[in-house]
Design a protein around this motif. Structure first.
Motif, PDB file in Angstrom:
ATOM      1  N   GLN A 150     -18.211 -27.878  -2.877  1.00 57.35           N
ATOM      2  CA  GLN A 150     -17.961 -27.713  -4.309  1.00 57.35           C
ATOM      3  C   GLN A 150     -18.301 -26.300  -4.777  1.00 57.35           C
ATOM      4  O   GLN A 150     -17.595 -25.732  -5.616  1.00 57.35           O
ATOM      5  CB  GLN A 150     -18.770 -28.748  -5.094  1.00 57.35           C
ATOM      6  CG  GLN A 150     -18.257 -30.171  -4.938  1.00 57.35           C
ATOM      7  CD  GLN A 150     -19.195 -31.207  -5.523  1.00 57.35           C
ATOM      8  OE1 GLN A 150     -20.406 -30.972  -5.652  1.00 57.35           O
ATOM      9  NE2 GLN A 150     -18.658 -32.371  -5.882  1.00 57.35           N
TER      10      GLN A 150
ATOM     11  N   ARG B  17     -26.309 -28.417   3.210  1.00 54.24           N
ATOM     12  CA  ARG B  17     -26.557 -28.450   1.761  1.00 54.24           C
ATOM     13  C   ARG B  17     -26.635 -27.015   1.271  1.00 54.24           C
ATOM     14  O   ARG B  17     -26.817 -26.093   2.081  1.00 54.24           O
ATOM     15  CB  ARG B  17     -27.843 -29.213   1.444  1.00 54.24           C
ATOM     16  CG  ARG B  17     -29.083 -28.598   2.033  1.00 54.24           C
ATOM     17  CD  ARG B  17     -30.283 -29.494   1.864  1.00 54.24           C
ATOM     18  NE  ARG B  17     -30.124 -30.750   2.582  1.00 54.24           N
ATOM     19  CZ  ARG B  17     -30.394 -30.890   3.890  1.00 54.24           C
ATOM     20  NH1 ARG B  17     -30.827 -29.853   4.605  1.00 54.24           N
ATOM     21  NH2 ARG B  17     -30.215 -32.043   4.477  1.00 54.24           N
TER      22      ARG B  17
ATOM     23  N   TYR C  68     -21.914 -17.915  -5.227  1.00 57.02           N
ATOM     24  CA  TYR C  68     -21.462 -19.292  -5.005  1.00 57.02           C
ATOM     25  C   TYR C  68     -20.934 -19.472  -3.589  1.00 57.02           C
ATOM     26  O   TYR C  68     -21.031 -20.562  -3.019  1.00 57.02           O
ATOM     27  CB  TYR C  68     -20.383 -19.666  -6.025  1.00 57.02           C
ATOM     28  CG  TYR C  68     -20.931 -19.900  -7.412  1.00 57.02           C
ATOM     29  CD1 TYR C  68     -21.493 -21.128  -7.760  1.00 57.02           C
ATOM     30  CD2 TYR C  68     -20.896 -18.888  -8.376  1.00 57.02           C
ATOM     31  CE1 TYR C  68     -22.007 -21.342  -9.029  1.00 57.02           C
ATOM     32  CE2 TYR C  68     -21.411 -19.098  -9.645  1.00 57.02           C
ATOM     33  CZ  TYR C  68     -21.970 -20.321  -9.966  1.00 57.02           C
ATOM     34  OH  TYR C  68     -22.479 -20.523 -11.219  1.00 57.02           O
TER      35      TYR C  68
ATOM     36  N   ASP D  16     -28.317 -21.710 -10.012  1.00 60.97           N
ATOM     37  CA  ASP D  16     -28.896 -23.033  -9.752  1.00 60.97           C
ATOM     38  C   ASP D  16     -27.756 -24.048  -9.718  1.00 60.97           C
ATOM     39  O   ASP D  16     -27.401 -24.648 -10.728  1.00 60.97           O
ATOM     40  CB  ASP D  16     -29.911 -23.378 -10.842  1.00 60.97           C
ATOM     41  CG  ASP D  16     -30.610 -24.705 -10.581  1.00 60.97           C
ATOM     42  OD1 ASP D  16     -30.589 -25.160  -9.417  1.00 60.97           O
ATOM     43  OD2 ASP D  16     -31.155 -25.296 -11.532  1.00 60.97           O
ATOM     44  N   PHE D  17     -27.178 -24.226  -8.542  1.00 63.54           N
ATOM     45  CA  PHE D  17     -26.002 -25.083  -8.382  1.00 63.54           C
ATOM     46  C   PHE D  17     -26.425 -26.404  -7.747  1.00 63.54           C
ATOM     47  O   PHE D  17     -27.095 -26.421  -6.709  1.00 63.54           O
ATOM     48  CB  PHE D  17     -24.956 -24.386  -7.503  1.00 63.54           C
ATOM     49  CG  PHE D  17     -23.656 -25.130  -7.414  1.00 63.54           C
ATOM     50  CD1 PHE D  17     -22.734 -25.074  -8.446  1.00 63.54           C
ATOM     51  CD2 PHE D  17     -23.352 -25.884  -6.292  1.00 63.54           C
ATOM     52  CE1 PHE D  17     -21.530 -25.754  -8.376  1.00 63.54           C
ATOM     53  CE2 PHE D  17     -22.144 -26.568  -6.204  1.00 63.54           C
ATOM     54  CZ  PHE D  17     -21.237 -26.501  -7.247  1.00 63.54           C
ATOM     55  N   LYS D  18     -26.020 -27.514  -8.351  1.00 55.85           N
ATOM     56  CA  LYS D  18     -26.470 -28.836  -7.920  1.00 55.85           C
ATOM     57  C   LYS D  18     -25.458 -29.572  -7.042  1.00 55.85           C
ATOM     58  O   LYS D  18     -25.758 -30.649  -6.545  1.00 55.85           O
ATOM     59  CB  LYS D  18     -26.769 -29.702  -9.153  1.00 55.85           C
ATOM     60  CG  LYS D  18     -27.826 -29.127 -10.082  1.00 55.85           C
ATOM     61  CD  LYS D  18     -29.162 -28.966  -9.363  1.00 55.85           C
ATOM     62  CE  LYS D  18     -30.234 -28.486 -10.346  1.00 55.85           C
ATOM     63  NZ  LYS D  18     -31.529 -28.259  -9.656  1.00 55.85           N
ATOM     64  N   GLY D  19     -24.289 -29.011  -6.841  1.00 53.38           N
ATOM     65  CA  GLY D  19     -23.265 -29.709  -6.081  1.00 53.38           C
ATOM     66  C   GLY D  19     -23.392 -29.488  -4.577  1.00 53.38           C
ATOM     67  O   GLY D  19     -24.391 -28.977  -4.063  1.00 53.38           O
ATOM     68  N   THR D  20     -22.333 -29.858  -3.859  1.00 50.82           N
ATOM     69  CA  THR D  20     -22.283 -29.694  -2.415  1.00 50.82           C
ATOM     70  C   THR D  20     -21.826 -28.279  -2.060  1.00 50.82           C
ATOM     71  O   THR D  20     -21.287 -27.559  -2.912  1.00 50.82           O
ATOM     72  CB  THR D  20     -21.296 -30.694  -1.795  1.00 50.82           C
ATOM     73  OG1 THR D  20     -19.968 -30.368  -2.258  1.00 50.82           O
ATOM     74  CG2 THR D  20     -21.639 -32.123  -2.187  1.00 50.82           C
TER      75      THR D  20
END
Length: 212
Positions: free
Chosen positions: A97, A81, A167, A90-94
Motif C-alpha cells: 500500500q 512490514r 513511501y 507515519d504510515f500504518k498500511g502494508t
C-alpha cells in the motif's frame, strides 16, 4: 477538401506537440548540471547511508551520458512490514500500500517529464524458476522509460519528489538497473492488425484512383 486540410493541419500540430513533449531533456548532461542535480538528490529525506550509496553510483552513470532515452528496470522486494526510518511518514498500511501510494502520487510528475511505465508485472510463482539467490524473491517488476538521463535526474531532484520518496523506501528494497533502449517488439496482434488496416486503405485508395 477544406475540412480534410484543416484536419490534417490540426493533427500535424498535435503530433508536433507530442513529439516535443516525448523528446524533452535530450542532449548530454554537463558537469555543472550533474553537480546541481546531485546536490539536490543528496538532500532527499531518506536514510543517509542509502543516499550516499545512491549518489556514488549515480554520478559515474550521469557522467557517461549519451543523451539517449533510458529504461529503468525496477526489481522490487517488499519488506514483510513497513520499516520506518527517522523522518519517514507515519504510515500504518502494508508495504504494498505504501508503494502504491508512491506510484499513484508520482503519475503526474512522471508525465510532466515525458516518463511513463512501459511494463508492470508481478511474479506468477512464489519463487523463481531458476534461483541463483535463494534468499531473494521479487514482489514486483517495473520498467519505466525516461527521455534521457537528464530527465531522470531532473525528476528525482524535483521539489515534488522529496515528500514521495520515503513511501517507497519504507516499503521495499530495490534493484534499479538502467538499460539502453534496444529493440522493442509490440504485441504482434496490433502489429499484424495495423498492417492489414494499411493494406486495406491502400487498396481502397488505389481502386478510387484507378476506377474513379
Amino acid at each position: 477538401m477544406w475540412f480534410e486540410l484543416v484536419l490534417a493541419g490540426g493533427l500535424l500540430v498535435l503530433y508536433a506537440a507530442f513529439w516535443a513533449w516525448h523528446s524533452q531533456g535530450s542532449g548530454k548532461l554537463t558537469q555543472a548540471e550533474i553537480d546541481q542535480y546531485l546536490a539536490k538528490i543528496e538532500k532527499l529525506p531518506l536514510p543517509a547511508k542509502a543516499v550516499q550509496g545512491f549518489i556514488a553510483r549515480l554520478r559515474p552513470w550521469a557522467e557517461a551520458d549519451d543523451g539517449k532515452p533510458v529504461y529503468m528496470f525496477n526489481l522490487i522486494h517488499f519488506f514483510p512490514r513497513v520499516q520506518p526510518f527517522p523522518g519517514a511518514p507515519d504510515f500504518k498500511g502494508t508495504p504494498e500500500q505504501a508503494n502504491a501510494r508512491y506510484e499513484k502520487s508520482l503519475i503526474w510528475l512522471w508525465l510532466s517529464h515525458a516518463s511513463y511505465p512501459t511494463f508492470i508485472g508481478a511474479p506468477q510463482a512464489s519463487g523463481n524458476l531458476i534461483n541463483m539467490q535463494p534468499e531473494r524473491t521479487w514482489g514486483n517488476m517495473t520498467v519505466v522509460r525516461y527521455p534521457s538521463r537528464r530527465t531522470f535526474l531532473k525528476l528525482i531532484s524535483h521539489p515534488s519528489y522529496a515528500p514521495l520518496a520515503p513511501y517507497k523506501f519504507i516499503a521495499l528494497e530495490l534493484d534499479l538497473v538502467p538499460v539502453s533502449s534496444g529493440t522493442i517488439v509490440p504485441d504482434l496482434r496490433w502489429l499484424v492488425g495495423g498492417g492489414f488496416v494499411i493494406v486495406f486503405l491502400l487498396v481502397v485508395w488505389a481502386r478510387a484512383v484507378l476506377f474513379g
